[in-house]
Design a protein around this motif. Structure first.
Motif, PDB file in Angstrom:
ATOM      1  N   THR A 111     -22.446 -10.067  -1.430  1.00 56.18           N
ATOM      2  CA  THR A 111     -23.017  -9.189  -2.454  1.00 56.18           C
ATOM      3  C   THR A 111     -22.735  -7.739  -2.090  1.00 56.18           C
ATOM      4  O   THR A 111     -22.543  -7.399  -0.924  1.00 56.18           O
ATOM      5  CB  THR A 111     -24.544  -9.380  -2.609  1.00 56.18           C
ATOM      6  OG1 THR A 111     -25.217  -8.942  -1.431  1.00 56.18           O
ATOM      7  CG2 THR A 111     -24.900 -10.829  -2.901  1.00 56.18           C
ATOM      8  N   THR A 112     -22.754  -6.864  -3.091  1.00 59.42           N
ATOM      9  CA  THR A 112     -22.426  -5.464  -2.865  1.00 59.42           C
ATOM     10  C   THR A 112     -23.004  -4.609  -3.989  1.00 59.42           C
ATOM     11  O   THR A 112     -23.891  -5.039  -4.728  1.00 59.42           O
ATOM     12  CB  THR A 112     -20.888  -5.297  -2.736  1.00 59.42           C
ATOM     13  OG1 THR A 112     -20.600  -3.962  -2.344  1.00 59.42           O
ATOM     14  CG2 THR A 112     -20.164  -5.638  -4.027  1.00 59.42           C
ATOM     15  N   ILE A 113     -22.457  -3.400  -4.138  1.00 63.93           N
ATOM     16  CA  ILE A 113     -22.887  -2.446  -5.158  1.00 63.93           C
ATOM     17  C   ILE A 113     -21.642  -1.774  -5.735  1.00 63.93           C
ATOM     18  O   ILE A 113     -20.674  -1.555  -4.997  1.00 63.93           O
ATOM     19  CB  ILE A 113     -23.849  -1.403  -4.565  1.00 63.93           C
ATOM     20  CG1 ILE A 113     -25.155  -2.090  -4.136  1.00 63.93           C
ATOM     21  CG2 ILE A 113     -24.163  -0.272  -5.550  1.00 63.93           C
ATOM     22  CD1 ILE A 113     -26.054  -1.238  -3.272  1.00 63.93           C
ATOM     23  N   ASP A 114     -21.655  -1.480  -7.028  1.00 64.82           N
ATOM     24  CA  ASP A 114     -20.578  -0.811  -7.778  1.00 64.82           C
ATOM     25  C   ASP A 114     -19.582  -1.809  -8.360  1.00 64.82           C
ATOM     26  O   ASP A 114     -18.967  -2.596  -7.627  1.00 64.82           O
ATOM     27  CB  ASP A 114     -19.810   0.218  -6.955  1.00 64.82           C
ATOM     28  CG  ASP A 114     -20.616   1.455  -6.650  1.00 64.82           C
ATOM     29  OD1 ASP A 114     -21.696   1.616  -7.244  1.00 64.82           O
ATOM     30  OD2 ASP A 114     -20.174   2.265  -5.817  1.00 64.82           O
ATOM     31  N   GLY A 169     -22.431 -11.431  -6.727  1.00 65.03           N
ATOM     32  CA  GLY A 169     -22.782 -10.412  -7.706  1.00 65.03           C
ATOM     33  C   GLY A 169     -23.080  -9.103  -7.023  1.00 65.03           C
ATOM     34  O   GLY A 169     -22.873  -8.950  -5.813  1.00 65.03           O
ATOM     35  N   LEU A 170     -23.623  -8.160  -7.807  1.00 63.71           N
ATOM     36  CA  LEU A 170     -23.872  -6.825  -7.256  1.00 63.71           C
ATOM     37  C   LEU A 170     -24.867  -6.056  -8.106  1.00 63.71           C
ATOM     38  O   LEU A 170     -25.204  -6.452  -9.223  1.00 63.71           O
ATOM     39  CB  LEU A 170     -22.558  -6.050  -7.154  1.00 63.71           C
ATOM     40  CG  LEU A 170     -21.649  -5.946  -8.388  1.00 63.71           C
ATOM     41  CD1 LEU A 170     -22.144  -4.907  -9.386  1.00 63.71           C
ATOM     42  CD2 LEU A 170     -20.224  -5.604  -7.978  1.00 63.71           C
ATOM     43  N   GLY A 171     -25.330  -4.952  -7.547  1.00 60.30           N
ATOM     44  CA  GLY A 171     -26.098  -3.976  -8.302  1.00 60.30           C
ATOM     45  C   GLY A 171     -25.130  -2.915  -8.793  1.00 60.30           C
ATOM     46  O   GLY A 171     -24.398  -2.326  -7.992  1.00 60.30           O
ATOM     47  N   ALA A 172     -25.096  -2.677 -10.089  1.00 57.88           N
ATOM     48  CA  ALA A 172     -24.104  -1.762 -10.657  1.00 57.88           C
ATOM     49  C   ALA A 172     -24.715  -0.423 -11.019  1.00 57.88           C
ATOM     50  O   ALA A 172     -25.806  -0.351 -11.590  1.00 57.88           O
ATOM     51  CB  ALA A 172     -23.458  -2.367 -11.899  1.00 57.88           C
ATOM     52  N   GLN A 173     -23.993   0.629 -10.666  1.00 55.35           N
ATOM     53  CA  GLN A 173     -24.281   1.939 -11.223  1.00 55.35           C
ATOM     54  C   GLN A 173     -23.691   1.991 -12.633  1.00 55.35           C
ATOM     55  O   GLN A 173     -22.868   1.163 -13.006  1.00 55.35           O
ATOM     56  CB  GLN A 173     -23.641   3.035 -10.366  1.00 55.35           C
ATOM     57  CG  GLN A 173     -24.106   3.054  -8.927  1.00 55.35           C
ATOM     58  CD  GLN A 173     -23.584   4.266  -8.181  1.00 55.35           C
ATOM     59  OE1 GLN A 173     -24.055   5.378  -8.401  1.00 55.35           O
ATOM     60  NE2 GLN A 173     -22.625   4.058  -7.309  1.00 55.35           N
ATOM     61  N   LEU A 174     -24.105   2.992 -13.392  1.00 54.66           N
ATOM     62  CA  LEU A 174     -23.553   3.231 -14.725  1.00 54.66           C
ATOM     63  C   LEU A 174     -22.946   4.629 -14.729  1.00 54.66           C
ATOM     64  O   LEU A 174     -23.528   5.580 -15.264  1.00 54.66           O
ATOM     65  CB  LEU A 174     -24.642   3.086 -15.788  1.00 54.66           C
ATOM     66  CG  LEU A 174     -25.309   1.705 -15.857  1.00 54.66           C
ATOM     67  CD1 LEU A 174     -26.487   1.729 -16.827  1.00 54.66           C
ATOM     68  CD2 LEU A 174     -24.307   0.637 -16.276  1.00 54.66           C
ATOM     69  N   PRO A 175     -21.767   4.788 -14.102  1.00 56.01           N
ATOM     70  CA  PRO A 175     -21.209   6.127 -13.887  1.00 56.01           C
ATOM     71  C   PRO A 175     -20.845   6.872 -15.164  1.00 56.01           C
ATOM     72  O   PRO A 175     -20.953   8.102 -15.207  1.00 56.01           O
ATOM     73  CB  PRO A 175     -19.969   5.856 -13.022  1.00 56.01           C
ATOM     74  CG  PRO A 175     -19.635   4.425 -13.262  1.00 56.01           C
ATOM     75  CD  PRO A 175     -20.933   3.736 -13.492  1.00 56.01           C
ATOM     76  N   TYR A 176     -20.426   6.156 -16.199  1.00 52.99           N
ATOM     77  CA  TYR A 176     -20.133   6.839 -17.457  1.00 52.99           C
ATOM     78  C   TYR A 176     -21.393   7.513 -17.986  1.00 52.99           C
ATOM     79  O   TYR A 176     -21.366   8.683 -18.398  1.00 52.99           O
ATOM     80  CB  TYR A 176     -19.587   5.845 -18.487  1.00 52.99           C
ATOM     81  CG  TYR A 176     -19.067   6.483 -19.759  1.00 52.99           C
ATOM     82  CD1 TYR A 176     -17.698   6.675 -19.947  1.00 52.99           C
ATOM     83  CD2 TYR A 176     -19.932   6.898 -20.777  1.00 52.99           C
ATOM     84  CE1 TYR A 176     -17.205   7.265 -21.110  1.00 52.99           C
ATOM     85  CE2 TYR A 176     -19.459   7.490 -21.926  1.00 52.99           C
ATOM     86  CZ  TYR A 176     -18.096   7.672 -22.100  1.00 52.99           C
ATOM     87  OH  TYR A 176     -17.630   8.267 -23.253  1.00 52.99           O
ATOM     88  N   ASP A 177     -22.506   6.790 -17.957  1.00 56.84           N
ATOM     89  CA  ASP A 177     -23.782   7.347 -18.422  1.00 56.84           C
ATOM     90  C   ASP A 177     -24.233   8.520 -17.543  1.00 56.84           C
ATOM     91  O   ASP A 177     -24.835   9.477 -18.037  1.00 56.84           O
ATOM     92  CB  ASP A 177     -24.865   6.269 -18.420  1.00 56.84           C
ATOM     93  CG  ASP A 177     -24.582   5.175 -19.442  1.00 56.84           C
ATOM     94  OD1 ASP A 177     -23.966   5.466 -20.478  1.00 56.84           O
ATOM     95  OD2 ASP A 177     -24.972   4.026 -19.189  1.00 56.84           O
TER      96      ASP A 177
END
Length: 392
Positions: free
Chosen positions: A309-312, A328-336
């Protein structure tokens, strides 16, 4: 068979350690601290430094660089009248990145560009410091020669770049920061605001995915960013605390630090050599995880044997999730985030009061929602290659 071979190798390595003298009180041959001692020290330090933050009413767990409560990015808006006033102002903006060579940066720049264009703000420069504080200081000097009204930036080093940003602020440039702020600067005086993902929350998401995949039992390793970098420190601590608090049957047996995100196959190899029976590995973000994954694949281990597991949500790792190689992962929402940063820049040009810390909620991403998640993160339809990988 692979696991049996691994066990034999582990026994052999244990005999080797005994032959070389194991009563070293935690010191290695070069006078450093052993991995086990380092891990114990890091864990104890982390316990002393961090309390588990409460989730606020917007579901955000992270606080700002100075402990600020988060304002949701969804609340950062402009009226039609305010937008028209900005369009008639003839304003200029610049972007100074710590590093621009990944999907997170690309998506964030797209959000910034789209919003600046909508507001009629001219983008006069976009720079990439390639993780060099010295280069970023030079970049800021180059940008200042273009007379921007606003600079949106993420400091490569909060201390080493502080003077350059402070000088820009004194020269009247409005500063909006991504993720972290330079040392000694005060919101509302020296800069407008700081915008980030819920990094602590994303670390918690990665931990939950790991805990659920292992049914609450097993041994895992961490591959963490070995630097004083606020957002990655937050996500790593979110992962550690969630594992300790919610999954006591899972032990973090080793933590391997890195400074080169592209070289993390080395950390993966180290974990698999030292702990051939490892059940899972976490990495601070997607690019380091790519290196870990290559190490796992090279060892012949499967996704059933080692959970990752990871992030991004980078384009490479999204394919691995779709194919089942990464849980799976925890996602940032960089566009937002980019949209919020550009909008806050407009706040400053209007003289409109801005919150000191703004955050975008964490997003859980796994195989079951991979296409929807891609669209949420990138504000674009899932590409054909991803639909194929997901079996759609």
């Amino acid at each position: 068979m692979k696991r049996k071979i691994g066990s034999i190798l582990l026994i052999m390595s244990m005999f080797a350690v005994l032959l070389n003298g194991c009563e070293s009180n935690g010191a290695d041959e070069e006078g450093g601290t052993s991995t086990e001692a380092q891990t114990e020290t890091q864990t104890e330090d982390a316990k002393e430094k961090t309390e588990t933050p409460a989730t606020d009413e917007n579901g955000i767990m992270s606080t700002g660089p100075n402990g600020e409560k988060a304002t949701p990015a969804s609340e950062i808006t402009l009226t039609d009248e305010e937008k028209e006033k900005i369009r008639s102002g003839g304003y200029k903006a610049a972007i100074s990145l710590h590093y621009g060579g990944n999907d997170w940066a690309t998506s964030q720049i797209e959000g910034l560009k789209a919003t600046f264009e909508e507001l009629g703000i001219e983008l006069v420069a976009t720079t990439d410091a390639d993780f060099s504080a010295e280069q970023q200081v030079s970049d800021i000097e180059t940008i200042m020669a273009k007379n921007p009204d606003v600079i949106v930036s993420i400091p490569t080093d909060a201390t080493a770049t502080a003077d350059a940003f402070q000088k820009a602020a004194k020269d009247g440039v409005k500063l909006v920061f991504m993720d972290n702020v330079p040392a000694g600067m005060t919101a509302g005086e020296d800069y407008v605001s700081c915008v980030s993902a819920d990094n602590y929350g994303n670390g918690c998401v990665a931990a939950d995915l790991m805990g659920e995949a292992l049914d609450g039992k097993g041994q895992i390793g961490m591959v963490y960013y070995d630097a004083d970098f606020f957002v990655t420190n937050q996500r790593d601590e979110g992962f550690r605390k969630t594992m300790a608090d919610k999954y006591p049957g899972i032990e973090i047996v080793t933590e391997q630090g890195f400074t080169d995100e592209n070289g993390c196959a080395e950390q993966g190899d180290a974990i698999l050599t030292q702990y051939p029976m490892i059940n899972g590995i976490y990495a601070s973000w997607d690019v380091p995880m790519e290196g870990v994954l290559s190490s796992v694949k090279a060892s012949g281990l499967t996704s059933e044997e080692v959970k990752l597991t990871t992030i991004d949500l980078g384009n490479n790792i999204v394919k691995e999730i779709a194919e089942g190689n990464v849980v799976g992962l925890g996602a940032q929402l960089p566009y937002d985030q980019g949209v919020a940063e550009a909008t806050l820049a407009a706040y400053s040009l209007l003289g409109k009061e801005a919150p000191t810390y703004v955050a975008v909620s964490a997003k859980r991403v796994e195989q079951s929602n991979i296409l929807e998640a891609y669209e949420d993160v990138y504000h674009a339809g899932a590409p054909d290659w991803l639909e194929k990988a997901a079996g759609k």
